[in-house]
Design a protein around this motif. Structure first.
Motif, PDB file in Angstrom:
ATOM      1  N   GLY A  40       0.816  -1.210   0.000  1.00 11.38           N
ATOM      2  CA  GLY A  40       0.000   0.000   0.000  1.00 11.38           C
ATOM      3  C   GLY A  40       0.847   1.255   0.000  1.00 11.38           C
ATOM      4  O   GLY A  40       2.013   1.245   0.408  1.00 11.38           O
ATOM      5  N   LEU A  41       0.261   2.348  -0.486  1.00 13.68           N
ATOM      6  CA  LEU A  41       0.965   3.630  -0.485  1.00 13.68           C
ATOM      7  C   LEU A  41       1.281   4.056   0.946  1.00 13.68           C
ATOM      8  O   LEU A  41       0.482   3.876   1.854  1.00 13.68           O
ATOM      9  N   PRO A  42       2.461   4.667   1.145  1.00 13.79           N
ATOM     10  CA  PRO A  42       3.532   4.929   0.173  1.00 13.79           C
ATOM     11  C   PRO A  42       4.607   3.847   0.156  1.00 13.79           C
ATOM     12  O   PRO A  42       5.734   4.099  -0.270  1.00 13.79           O
ATOM     13  N   LEU A  43       4.273   2.647   0.635  1.00 14.96           N
ATOM     14  CA  LEU A  43       5.244   1.562   0.774  1.00 14.96           C
ATOM     15  C   LEU A  43       5.075   0.534  -0.339  1.00 14.96           C
ATOM     16  O   LEU A  43       5.229  -0.656  -0.132  1.00 14.96           O
TER      17      LEU A  43
ATOM     18  N   VAL B 179      -9.332   2.727   5.460  1.00 15.61           N
ATOM     19  CA  VAL B 179     -10.229   3.232   4.420  1.00 15.61           C
ATOM     20  C   VAL B 179      -9.512   4.273   3.564  1.00 15.61           C
ATOM     21  O   VAL B 179      -9.562   4.234   2.326  1.00 15.61           O
ATOM     22  N   THR B 180      -8.824   5.211   4.220  1.00 15.83           N
ATOM     23  CA  THR B 180      -8.171   6.298   3.489  1.00 15.83           C
ATOM     24  C   THR B 180      -7.017   5.789   2.635  1.00 15.83           C
ATOM     25  O   THR B 180      -6.967   6.036   1.427  1.00 15.83           O
ATOM     26  N   LEU B 181      -6.094   5.063   3.255  1.00 13.82           N
ATOM     27  CA  LEU B 181      -4.919   4.583   2.522  1.00 13.82           C
ATOM     28  C   LEU B 181      -5.307   3.532   1.488  1.00 13.82           C
ATOM     29  O   LEU B 181      -4.743   3.500   0.382  1.00 13.82           O
ATOM     30  N   GLY B 182      -6.253   2.666   1.830  1.00 17.17           N
ATOM     31  CA  GLY B 182      -6.683   1.652   0.875  1.00 17.17           C
ATOM     32  C   GLY B 182      -7.362   2.261  -0.333  1.00 17.17           C
ATOM     33  O   GLY B 182      -7.088   1.875  -1.479  1.00 17.17           O
ATOM     34  N   GLY B 183      -8.253   3.229  -0.125  1.00 17.16           N
ATOM     35  CA  GLY B 183      -8.926   3.868  -1.252  1.00 17.16           C
ATOM     36  C   GLY B 183      -7.981   4.641  -2.138  1.00 17.16           C
ATOM     37  O   GLY B 183      -8.045   4.546  -3.371  1.00 17.16           O
TER      38      GLY B 183
ATOM     39  N   ALA C 162      -5.878   2.169  -4.162  1.00 12.57           N
ATOM     40  CA  ALA C 162      -6.630   1.546  -5.259  1.00 12.57           C
ATOM     41  C   ALA C 162      -6.779   2.500  -6.438  1.00 12.57           C
ATOM     42  O   ALA C 162      -6.574   2.113  -7.598  1.00 12.57           O
ATOM     43  N   LEU C 163      -7.127   3.748  -6.174  1.00 12.18           N
ATOM     44  CA  LEU C 163      -7.301   4.716  -7.256  1.00 12.18           C
ATOM     45  C   LEU C 163      -5.974   5.024  -7.946  1.00 12.18           C
ATOM     46  O   LEU C 163      -5.875   5.012  -9.173  1.00 12.18           O
ATOM     47  N   PHE C 164      -4.958   5.298  -7.156  1.00 12.67           N
ATOM     48  CA  PHE C 164      -3.659   5.676  -7.725  1.00 12.67           C
ATOM     49  C   PHE C 164      -3.049   4.531  -8.531  1.00 12.67           C
ATOM     50  O   PHE C 164      -2.632   4.716  -9.685  1.00 12.67           O
ATOM     51  N   ALA C 165      -3.005   3.340  -7.953  1.00 15.75           N
ATOM     52  CA  ALA C 165      -2.380   2.209  -8.651  1.00 15.75           C
ATOM     53  C   ALA C 165      -3.182   1.811  -9.883  1.00 15.75           C
ATOM     54  O   ALA C 165      -2.603   1.385 -10.888  1.00 15.75           O
ATOM     55  N   GLY C 166      -4.501   1.948  -9.825  1.00 18.89           N
ATOM     56  CA  GLY C 166      -5.305   1.639 -11.006  1.00 18.89           C
ATOM     57  C   GLY C 166      -4.994   2.563 -12.167  1.00 18.89           C
ATOM     58  O   GLY C 166      -4.913   2.131 -13.327  1.00 18.89           O
ATOM     59  N   LEU C 167      -4.798   3.853 -11.885  1.00 18.90           N
ATOM     60  CA  LEU C 167      -4.449   4.798 -12.942  1.00 18.90           C
ATOM     61  C   LEU C 167      -3.062   4.504 -13.506  1.00 18.90           C
ATOM     62  O   LEU C 167      -2.851   4.542 -14.719  1.00 18.90           O
ATOM     63  N   VAL C 168      -2.108   4.216 -12.629  1.00 18.63           N
ATOM     64  CA  VAL C 168      -0.749   3.918 -13.098  1.00 18.63           C
ATOM     65  C   VAL C 168      -0.733   2.645 -13.930  1.00 18.63           C
ATOM     66  O   VAL C 168      -0.021   2.554 -14.940  1.00 18.63           O
ATOM     67  N   MET C 169      -1.510   1.657 -13.534  1.00 16.89           N
ATOM     68  CA  MET C 169      -1.558   0.386 -14.263  1.00 16.89           C
ATOM     69  C   MET C 169      -1.931   0.597 -15.728  1.00 16.89           C
ATOM     70  O   MET C 169      -1.389  -0.069 -16.624  1.00 16.89           O
TER      71      MET C 169
ATOM     72  N   GLY D 262      -5.140  -2.559  -2.336  1.00 20.07           N
ATOM     73  CA  GLY D 262      -5.680  -1.327  -1.779  1.00 20.07           C
ATOM     74  C   GLY D 262      -7.180  -1.423  -1.578  1.00 20.07           C
ATOM     75  O   GLY D 262      -7.722  -0.980  -0.562  1.00 20.07           O
ATOM     76  N   PHE D 263      -7.867  -2.024  -2.542  1.00 21.10           N
ATOM     77  CA  PHE D 263      -9.317  -2.208  -2.414  1.00 21.10           C
ATOM     78  C   PHE D 263      -9.633  -3.171  -1.284  1.00 21.10           C
ATOM     79  O   PHE D 263     -10.635  -3.004  -0.577  1.00 21.10           O
ATOM     80  N   MET D 264      -8.777  -4.182  -1.092  1.00 23.00           N
ATOM     81  CA  MET D 264      -8.989  -5.110   0.021  1.00 23.00           C
ATOM     82  C   MET D 264      -8.802  -4.391   1.363  1.00 23.00           C
ATOM     83  O   MET D 264      -9.558  -4.627   2.316  1.00 23.00           O
ATOM     84  N   LEU D 265      -7.812  -3.501   1.459  1.00 23.58           N
ATOM     85  CA  LEU D 265      -7.632  -2.708   2.681  1.00 23.58           C
ATOM     86  C   LEU D 265      -8.852  -1.829   2.930  1.00 23.58           C
ATOM     87  O   LEU D 265      -9.273  -1.628   4.081  1.00 23.58           O
TER      88      LEU D 265
END
Length: 306
Positions: free
Chosen positions: A10-13, A61-65, A68-75, A94-97
């Protein structure tokens, strides 16, 4: 919570996960189907004390959401198959978190099992996918939906979701607000497909297929949710009641995913703008977040000889 965040990338790790793609494909499959899921299993094993901490749940909720959004865009900007799959894993975890932070522990367990099966298959079949793309004929024209078609698509997708949710509500009882909101987020993704079917240049067969897919996803979501809850009944805590903080985070999450889905559906209309090309370059590099973290922890410092 911090241990699970590090384990799941998860971000930022998250940088370590994208940097181990030099491994052979079977190793990558085992990594994503097993080791990455350990962070989610840690949260599930400690679900009760985790849920007793509102701060930890809000952080999930915050870090997971955001992850999920950031990594999905980068993907979507990655050229290499394995790197794209790695960023997909970050988004999935991230979505699981996010699910854990909402107290939807049964759905999080279902997500872990489904992710392990899907990602292991995706890595092992990545070579065949590349060969299939290279052997395919040149694609024909793509039906690009306008703003009106996108609006109709979101309305159709939400209407289908409301009808299916109402049917399951009557048959099996009500679901907590967290589950209904999470289902709406999934429907936002399906609305993108519906928009392609409602474009002016789209054939009627495509419209029928996308509508059927939307109905199938809505039914599958509630069916698997009901099944997973039945299988783990009594083993995992029930979702907590929504307080002011949880409600605000839930609304912000739904709006964020909805806005991202809307932007993705309308992206072809401004993809050729110079700003879009520049943004793609930055997203391809993950907005350089991993480079910043490496520098902060001393990853780029050279050791002076004795």
């Amino acid at each position: 919570m911090l241990a699970a965040l590090l384990k799941t990338g998860g971000l930022p790790l998250h940088g370590w996960l994208t940097e181990v793609m030099e491994a052979p494909t079977p190793v990558s499959a085992l990594l994503h189907a097993g080791i990455i899921n350990a962070g989610g299993l840690l949260l599930l094993r400690l679900a009760e004390p985790m849920q007793a901490s509102p701060g930890a749940m809000a952080a999930l909720v915050t870090l997971g959401g955001v992850t999920a959004l950031f990594a999905g865009l980068v993907m979507l900007t990655q050229a290499a198959v394995k790197t794209a799959l790695a960023w997909s894993t970050i988004a999935q975890m991230g979505f699981m978190l996010l699910q854990c932070g909402l107290g939807l522990w049964a759905l999080a367990l279902l997500h872990i099992v489904a992710h392990g099966l899907y990602k292991a298959h995706a890595f092992l079949a990545s070579g065949n996918a590349v060969q299939a793309v290279l052997a395919a004929r040149r694609a024909g024209p793509v039906a690009v939906p306008g703003l009106a078609a996108v609006g109709r698509a979101f309305a159709v997708a939400l209407a289908i979701y409301a009808l299916v949710a109402g049917g399951f509500w009557v048959a099996f009882g009500p679901k907590p607000g967290q589950a209904l909101a999470l289902g709406a987020i999934l429907i936002f993704g399906v609305a993108y497909l519906v928009a392609q079917g409602l474009a002016d240049a789209a054939p009627q067969a495509l419209t029928r297929r996308t509508t059927f897919a939307s109905v199938a996803v809505a039914v599958a979501y509630f069916a698997f949710h009901w099944l997973s809850e039945a299988l783990v009944a009594g083993a995992l805590p029930t979702p907590p009641a929504l307080g002011p903080l949880e409600t605000a985070l839930l609304v912000l999450t739904v709006l964020s995913f909805g806005g991202t889905s809307l932007a993705q559906a309308l992206f072809p209309h401004w993809a050729h703008h110079p700003a879009a090309a520049g943004l793609r370059v930055h997203l391809t590099n993950g907005l350089y977040l991993n480079a910043v973290l490496d520098r902060l922890i001393g990853g780029f410092r050279s050791v002076k000889p004795l």
